[in-house]
Write an enzyme that holds these catalytic residues in place. Structure first.
Site, short mmCIF file in Angstrom:
data_model
loop_
_atom_site.label_atom_id
_atom_site.label_comp_id
_atom_site.label_asym_id
_atom_site.label_seq_id
_atom_site.Cartn_x
_atom_site.Cartn_y
_atom_site.Cartn_z
CB CYS A 295 -0.92 -0.01 1.21
SG CYS A 295 -0.03 0.15 2.75
CD GLU A 389 -4.60 -0.20 -4.21
OE1 GLU A 389 -5.78 -0.49 -3.92
OE2 GLU A 389 -3.67 -0.19 -3.37
P1 NAD Z 1 -9.26 -7.08 0.32
O1 NAD Z 1 -9.98 -5.85 0.69
O2 NAD Z 1 -9.71 -7.85 -0.85
O3 NAD Z 1 -9.23 -8.11 1.56
C1 NAD Z 1 -8.92 -7.69 2.86
C2 NAD Z 1 -9.71 -8.53 3.85
O4 NAD Z 1 -11.10 -8.33 3.62
C3 NAD Z 1 -9.45 -10.03 3.70
O5 NAD Z 1 -9.33 -10.59 4.97
C4 NAD Z 1 -10.68 -10.54 2.95
O6 NAD Z 1 -11.04 -11.83 3.32
C5 NAD Z 1 -11.76 -9.57 3.34
N1 NAD Z 1 -12.73 -9.31 2.26
C6 NAD Z 1 -12.51 -9.33 0.93
N2 NAD Z 1 -13.62 -9.01 0.25
C7 NAD Z 1 -14.58 -8.78 1.18
C8 NAD Z 1 -15.95 -8.39 1.12
N3 NAD Z 1 -16.56 -8.20 -0.05
N4 NAD Z 1 -16.62 -8.23 2.27
C9 NAD Z 1 -16.03 -8.42 3.46
N5 NAD Z 1 -14.73 -8.80 3.57
C10 NAD Z 1 -14.01 -8.97 2.46
O7 NAD Z 1 -7.71 -6.65 0.16
P2 NAD Z 1 -6.49 -7.55 -0.32
O8 NAD Z 1 -6.61 -7.80 -1.78
O9 NAD Z 1 -6.30 -8.70 0.58
O10 NAD Z 1 -5.27 -6.56 -0.06
C11 NAD Z 1 -4.85 -5.58 -0.97
C12 NAD Z 1 -5.45 -4.24 -0.64
O11 NAD Z 1 -5.14 -3.86 0.71
C13 NAD Z 1 -4.90 -3.12 -1.50
O12 NAD Z 1 -5.94 -2.25 -1.84
C14 NAD Z 1 -3.91 -2.43 -0.59
O13 NAD Z 1 -3.65 -1.06 -0.90
C15 NAD Z 1 -4.58 -2.55 0.74
N6 NAD Z 1 -3.67 -2.44 1.85
C16 NAD Z 1 -3.72 -1.28 2.57
C17 NAD Z 1 -2.84 -1.10 3.62
C18 NAD Z 1 -2.87 0.17 4.41
O14 NAD Z 1 -2.19 0.23 5.41
N7 NAD Z 1 -3.61 1.18 4.01
C19 NAD Z 1 -1.91 -2.10 3.95
C20 NAD Z 1 -1.91 -3.29 3.19
C21 NAD Z 1 -2.79 -3.44 2.14
#
Ligand code: NAD
Length: 498
Positions: A295, A389
């Site tokens: 991120c 992104e």
């Molecule tokens: P994601 O949002 O798909 O998943 C994150 C979590 O949410 C997982 O545990 C997943 O099981 C759950 N999830 C997924 N879809 C969901 C839904 N529809 N309803 C409820 N829960 C759901 O993210 P990802 O692909 O695992 O990670 C990448 C993203 O995370 C990128 O956008 C990145 O920028 C962000 N990120 C942000 C930070 C920060 O500090 N701001 C740090 C790391 C990653």
């Protein structure tokens, strides 16, 4: 206790299925939910499975957490912190095993995985220091009247984490939540659930009482059950903006606290007086590190004026990066298609792909999801590659004439995670850093992660809720303040104490 992960190189290795940890015991979900494969992205092949749990499993973890909380909350903070000291030793002792496990489940190369564990250890260090920081405040506010503030645990709390840092992001939350006296339920990303197994083992070995830490594996169903559970008093979330916004809205609609970190589109401003070697090395590391799946990764380079000498050097350096050795695969086949889709689209709209990572291969990584470092020059703001992104090793270069224009573009973006400026002028640095809409800023640093004790957290669409997730803000998030005002009559008589 889970078995240790035996890999000591990138060779394909299977691992034990990811189940739930409830009351200190590993269990399958209580009703028959589907299992999902855990794919090693280097090979595109299943190395394990993960139990996709449901609301009843969340409830079981909450019940076990509540029972354990009753005793844990009474441990003095110094004793709770001792568990973290022992966890720290275990993380250090097992750093290679954990790094290989992260590398296999997430795809990042070994060195990046090891850096992740090291950063996680730094977060544990902060937790260890809390007994010295969390003394609260006390003041005699008028004659004989004292006010005091103490930090108390909330009860059962939960953390929901993304795929890109399977160990570090849980360790952003755990130390403050546990030392603060809470019981903590982790819902890891279903794509990388395996590190949580070894973390749970190490917490048990470190002396954490059963039930204080629980793990519920799964996806959306578990997340929604966490948001809705009346006895989960706080939810920390890290992931994409879309889900962060939804988790924040759902949890806070029940009147419970949430801090939800979302996605990012980080801009780097490069001006002609920037140091060529420092800038090119830093920019390259920022957009290619962890295959751009951070991120904090550089995503848009705002090239102010004549900076071709710097861009050429970035391209030279990035071209030397070897997929498989220096760069891992991206997380899924869908991510690969999404990333290459952004590149194709920008090219169709007139941008120039000056370094092309499409179709990359890695020796020994057949079937994996590879995309090499990619630089798209002359992007314009009508191209999704310049505004959305991408989350892959892609740098979109937007040419601008002035610093003012660069700031205008940066600030028009809805995200607000990180922003950096490359310059040798203090004045330029101050002007940019003083005006960008980003919570974490860098001067000549492409991944401006605030090291502990400074809190990690962005602004705008990169963070829903108030404050940062690490550092002192993290402790405040996972605790509540009791304010006590006391006045005692002067003792005149003899009492049982005399
Ligand atoms: P994601 O949002 O798909 O998943 C994150 C979590 O949410 C997982 O545990 C997943 O099981 C759950 N999830 C997924 N879809 C969901 C839904 N529809 N309803 C409820 N829960 C759901 O993210 P990802 O692909 O695992 O990670 C990448 C993203 O995370 C990128 O956008 C990145 O920028 C962000 N990120 C942000 C930070 C920060 O500090 N701001 C740090 C790391 C990653």
């Amino acid at each position: 206790m889970t078995t240790t992960f035996p890999a000591t190189n990138y060779d394909f290795t299977t691992f034990t299925p990811a189940r739930n940890l409830i009351g200190g015991e590993w269990r399958d979900p209580s009703s028959s939910h589907a299992k999902q494969e855990v794919i090693n992205p280097r090979f595109g092949k299943a190395m394990s499975t993960v139990a996709m749990s449901g609301a009843d499993d969340v409830d079981a973890a909450v019940r076990a957490g509540s029972a354990a909380f009753a005793g844990w909350r009474d441990w003095p903070i110094r004793e709770r912190a001792q568990v973290l000291y022992r966890l720290r030793e275990l993380l250090i002792r097992n750093i290679d095993e954990l790094s290989w496990l992260i590398s296999h489940e997430n795809g990042k190369v070994f060195g990046e995985a090891k850096a992740e564990v090291e950063k996680g250890i730094e977060c544990v260090d902060y937790g260890c220091s809390l007994p010295n920081l969390a003394a609260g405040n006390q003041l005699e506010v008028s004659r004989g009247v004292a006010c005091e503030v103490v930090y108390e645990p909330l009860g059962v709390v939960a953390g929901i984490t993304p795929f890109n840092f399977p160990l570090m992001v849980p360790l952003w939350m755990l130390p403050q939540a546990l030392v603060g006296g809470n019981a903590f339920i982790l819902k890891p990303s279903e794509r990388v659930p395996l590190s949580s197994l070894r973390l749970a083992d190490m917490l048990a070995e470190a002396g954490l009482p059963k039930g204080v830490f629980g793990v519920v594996q799964g996806g959306r169903e578990v997340v929604e059950a966490i948001c809705d559970h009346p006895r989960i008093m706080a939810v920390g979330f890290v992931g994409s903006t879309k889900v962060a916004r939804a988790v924040y809205a759902r949890t806070s609609s029940h009147g419970r606290r949430a801090l939800c970190l979302g996605g990012a589109k980080n801009h780097l401003v490069v001006v002609p007086d920037a140091d060529v070697e420092l800038t090119s090395e830093n920019v390259t590391a920022s957009f290619t590190g962890c295959a751009g799946q951070r991120c904090m990764a550089a995503s848009v380079l705002l090239a102010v004026g004549k900076v071709d000498h710097i861009l050429d050097r970035v391209k030279e350096r990035a071209a030397k990066i070897t997929p498989g050795k220096d760069l891992g695969p991206v997380t899924t086949d869908a991510a690969l298609k999404r990333i290459t889709g952004y590149i194709d689209d920008a090219e169709r709209r007139g941008a120039k792909v000056v370094l092309d990572g499409r179709g990359a291969k890695a020796s020994g990584g057949d079937g994996g999801y590879w995309v090499g470092p990619t630089i798209i020059d002359h992007c314009t703001l009508d191209m999704p590659a310049a505004t959305e992104e991408i989350f892959g090793p892609v740098l979109s270069v937007v040419r601008v004439e002035s610093l003012e224009k660069a700031l205008e573009i940066e600030n028009a973006n809805p995200y607000g995670n990180a922003s950096s400026v490359y310059t040798s002028s203090g004045d330029v640095a101050r002007r940019v850093i003083g005006r960008v809409e980003a919570g974490m800023c860098g001067v000549n640093i492409g991944v401006p992660v605030p090291r502990e004790p400074f809190g990690f957290g962005g602004w705008n669409d990169s963070c829903f809720g108030h404050g940062n997730i690490t550092g002192w803000d993290g402790y405040r998030f996972w605790t509540r303040q009791r304010k006590i005002t006391s006045k005692w009559a002067q003792q005149k008589d003899q009492t049982w104490m005399s």
